[in-house]
Design an enzyme around this catalytic site. Structure first.
Site, PDB file in Angstrom:
ATOM      1  N   ASP A 164       3.371  -4.578   8.053  1.00  0.00           N
ATOM      2  CA  ASP A 164       2.127  -3.822   7.914  1.00  0.00           C
ATOM      3  C   ASP A 164       0.996  -4.837   8.061  1.00  0.00           C
ATOM      4  O   ASP A 164       0.721  -5.624   7.151  1.00  0.00           O
ATOM      5  CB  ASP A 164       2.113  -3.153   6.528  1.00  0.00           C
ATOM      6  CG  ASP A 164       0.779  -2.490   6.222  1.00  0.00           C
ATOM      7  OD1 ASP A 164      -0.188  -2.702   6.973  1.00  0.00           O
ATOM      8  OD2 ASP A 164       0.705  -1.773   5.205  1.00  0.00           O
ATOM      9  N   GLN A 184      -4.131  -5.421   7.006  1.00  0.00           N
ATOM     10  CA  GLN A 184      -5.092  -6.362   6.413  1.00  0.00           C
ATOM     11  C   GLN A 184      -5.032  -7.738   7.053  1.00  0.00           C
ATOM     12  O   GLN A 184      -5.777  -8.632   6.646  1.00  0.00           O
ATOM     13  CB  GLN A 184      -4.852  -6.492   4.895  1.00  0.00           C
ATOM     14  CG  GLN A 184      -5.074  -5.223   4.114  1.00  0.00           C
ATOM     15  CD  GLN A 184      -6.537  -4.765   4.116  1.00  0.00           C
ATOM     16  OE1 GLN A 184      -7.458  -5.520   4.420  1.00  0.00           O
ATOM     17  NE2 GLN A 184      -6.751  -3.492   3.796  1.00  0.00           N
ATOM     18  N   LYS A 206     -10.202  -0.876  10.643  1.00  0.00           N
ATOM     19  CA  LYS A 206     -10.313  -2.053   9.775  1.00  0.00           C
ATOM     20  C   LYS A 206     -10.681  -3.294  10.574  1.00  0.00           C
ATOM     21  O   LYS A 206     -10.733  -4.403  10.045  1.00  0.00           O
ATOM     22  CB  LYS A 206      -9.002  -2.275   9.024  1.00  0.00           C
ATOM     23  CG  LYS A 206      -8.706  -1.193   7.986  1.00  0.00           C
ATOM     24  CD  LYS A 206      -7.464  -1.527   7.195  1.00  0.00           C
ATOM     25  CE  LYS A 206      -6.926  -0.336   6.436  1.00  0.00           C
ATOM     26  NZ  LYS A 206      -7.740   0.019   5.276  1.00  0.00           N
ATOM     27  N   CYS A 222      -4.760   2.566  -3.604  1.00  0.00           N
ATOM     28  CA  CYS A 222      -3.507   3.038  -2.988  1.00  0.00           C
ATOM     29  C   CYS A 222      -2.370   2.047  -3.204  1.00  0.00           C
ATOM     30  O   CYS A 222      -1.544   1.826  -2.299  1.00  0.00           O
ATOM     31  CB  CYS A 222      -3.676   3.310  -1.484  1.00  0.00           C
ATOM     32  SG  CYS A 222      -4.834   4.605  -1.137  1.00  0.00           S
ATOM     33  N   HIS A 232       0.875  -1.184   0.000  1.00  0.00           N
ATOM     34  CA  HIS A 232       0.000   0.000   0.000  1.00  0.00           C
ATOM     35  C   HIS A 232       0.916   1.240   0.000  1.00  0.00           C
ATOM     36  O   HIS A 232       2.034   1.180   0.527  1.00  0.00           O
ATOM     37  CB  HIS A 232      -0.828  -0.056   1.302  1.00  0.00           C
ATOM     38  CG  HIS A 232      -1.900   0.962   1.442  1.00  0.00           C
ATOM     39  ND1 HIS A 232      -1.651   2.261   1.789  1.00  0.00           N
ATOM     40  CD2 HIS A 232      -3.247   0.864   1.324  1.00  0.00           C
ATOM     41  CE1 HIS A 232      -2.799   2.923   1.881  1.00  0.00           C
ATOM     42  NE2 HIS A 232      -3.784   2.093   1.596  1.00  0.00           N
TER      43      HIS A 232
END
Ligand code: PLP
Length: 416
Positions: A206, A209, A232, A371, A129
């Site tokens: 990261d 997700q 999220k 993104c 991203h």
């Protein structure tokens, strides 16, 4: 006060999410398939925030009055809850930020500026991203370091055979997503961490997700930094977590200056405070942190195992139904190598037009580059469509998506 959550059953869990009953475009049933961008919030989270504002809110860490102590306790419970969620050793390894983007920027600014110089290398992947690309490009521009990317195969899996060649003694940091926000690709972060550590590189994961869907264990993986966002995973917007290994955070200089992050300030300068306050300048996201506690408790009561298993059923059903449609092409790896995200294209219909047509039928999907422009450059498409699921979605909603795609194809065929 916590409201009891029912056992796992998507239909009954849906009743916890008032927004899922909202009718759109007049009287259309909403089919919300944009969960990779942001999930919705159950009433348990909304109620907890309401309780705070109605009975417990004051600024934290500053007052000695009763309300401030209440608020401070709740804020620190959020830190402890978040630390347990990712199995951090100590709550002070959890720094609250405004989200994944802010967490990665904090590391790039604070750790990066102090540790990188000309000739050093930052290793990313083509799945990232922009939040996990641009802060490193900015760091490279400031320090003379170089950004390199692990390429991907045509099916969107990392080309891990190239990792060895890209990881050298010049690599100072590897920053990698645990799951692609576009293709859903699962990334073998544990392997990457051990290979990166073998050349002395620090690793940031990261987890934007992955943290909402699968167990995160920072001790088991040995990761150095990890970032995720509350919005999220059923939490409020405006709150994110940066996990950092205590030894690293201790050595890092503060990034933002202001109230709360200092031990002492004189006209000559300042002395930074202790962890984690040293990285939390200004009034923190108090209500959002308290909402995050409720979100994590809600997820814990359902259980990530049950969520993962159910999301797999949704992804398999969506894959089966969409791949059977003429003129629909699914991008990304096989369904067992990814999360509940389906990235696709419809022949002859621009993704933005398709998303608009689906929206008219009540289906909320996302269109664009999500993104992730370097990934789209590699895929060879400027934009794609993305349907992303969470545990409150149903198999029937997958069918509604399929019906709406077929109807859209019919309309576009007629008008062309
Ligand atoms: N990283 C990934 C993989 C994401 O999917 C996102 C958001 O979509 C981000 C980072 C940025 O998260 P936020 O906007 O909450 O900072």
């Amino acid at each position: 006060m916590s409201i009891p959550v029912k056992p796992f059953d998507p239909q009954s869990l849906r009743t916890d999410f008032p927004i899922l009953d909202v009718r759109v475009h007049g009287d259309r049933q909403l089919v919300y398939l944009d969960n990779a961008a942001s999930t919705q919030r159950p009433r348990q989270v909304i109620q907890r925030i309401r309780d705070l504002y109605e009975r417990q809110y004051a600024n934290v860490h500053r007052g000695i009055h009763w309300l401030s102590e209440q608020s401070t306790d709740l804020y620190e419970v959020a830190r402890e809850t978040s630390a347990r969620w990712i199995n951090a050793r100590h709550p002070q390894e959890v720094v609250f930020t405004s989200g994944t983007t802010a967490s990665i920027n904090l590391v790039a600014r604070s750790w990066g500026d102090a540790n990188l110089g000309p000739g050093d290398e930052i290793l990313l992947t083509l799945l990232e991203h922009h939040s996990n690309i641009v802060p490193w490009q900015q760091l490279a521009a400031r320090t003379g370091a170089k950004v390199r990317f692990v390429p991907i195969e045509d099916d969107g899996q990392l080309r891990l055979t190239e990792l060895n060649a890209l990881l050298t003694e010049r690599t100072r940091v590897v920053s990698v997503t645990a799951a692609s926000n576009v293709l859903g690709t699962h990334v073998p972060v544990a392997d990457i961490i051990s290979q990166a550590h073998a050349v002395g590189a620090v690793v940031l994961v990261d987890a934007a997700q992955s943290a909402p869907h699968q167990v995160t264990d920072v001790q088991a993986s040995g990761v150095d930094f990890l970032a995720f966002s509350g919005h999220k995973m059923l939490g409020p917007s405006g709150i994110g977590v940066l996990y950092g290994r205590e030894e690293l955070l201790e050595e890092m200089p503060p990034f933002l200056g202001g109230g709360s992050m200092i031990r002492r300030v004189t006209t000559d300068g300042f002395e930074p405070g202790e962890l984690p306050e040293k990285f939390e300048a200004g009034t923190p996201p108090i209500a959002s942190a308290v909402g995050l506690t409720a979100a994590i408790e809600y997820l814990q009561q359902i259980g990530l195992g049950a969520i993962q298993e159910y999301e797999r059923q949704l992804a398999v059903h969506a894959h089966d139904r969409l791949s059977a449609l003429e003129g629909v092409c699914i991008l990304g790896p096989e369904v067992d190598k990814k999360g509940a995200i389906i990235c696709f294209l419809i022949d002859g219909i621009h993704p933005h037009d398709a998303a608009q047509a689906l929206d008219q039928q009540g289906i909320a999907v996302r269109a664009g580059h999500h993104c992730a422009m370097p990934l789209h450059d590699r895929l060879g498409f400027p934009a794609t469509l993305r349907a992303s699921f969470y545990f409150y979605n149903t198999l029937e909603e997958v069918d509604l998506l399929v019906d709406a795609i077929v109807a859209t194809q019919r309309v576009f065929r007629r008008s062309s």
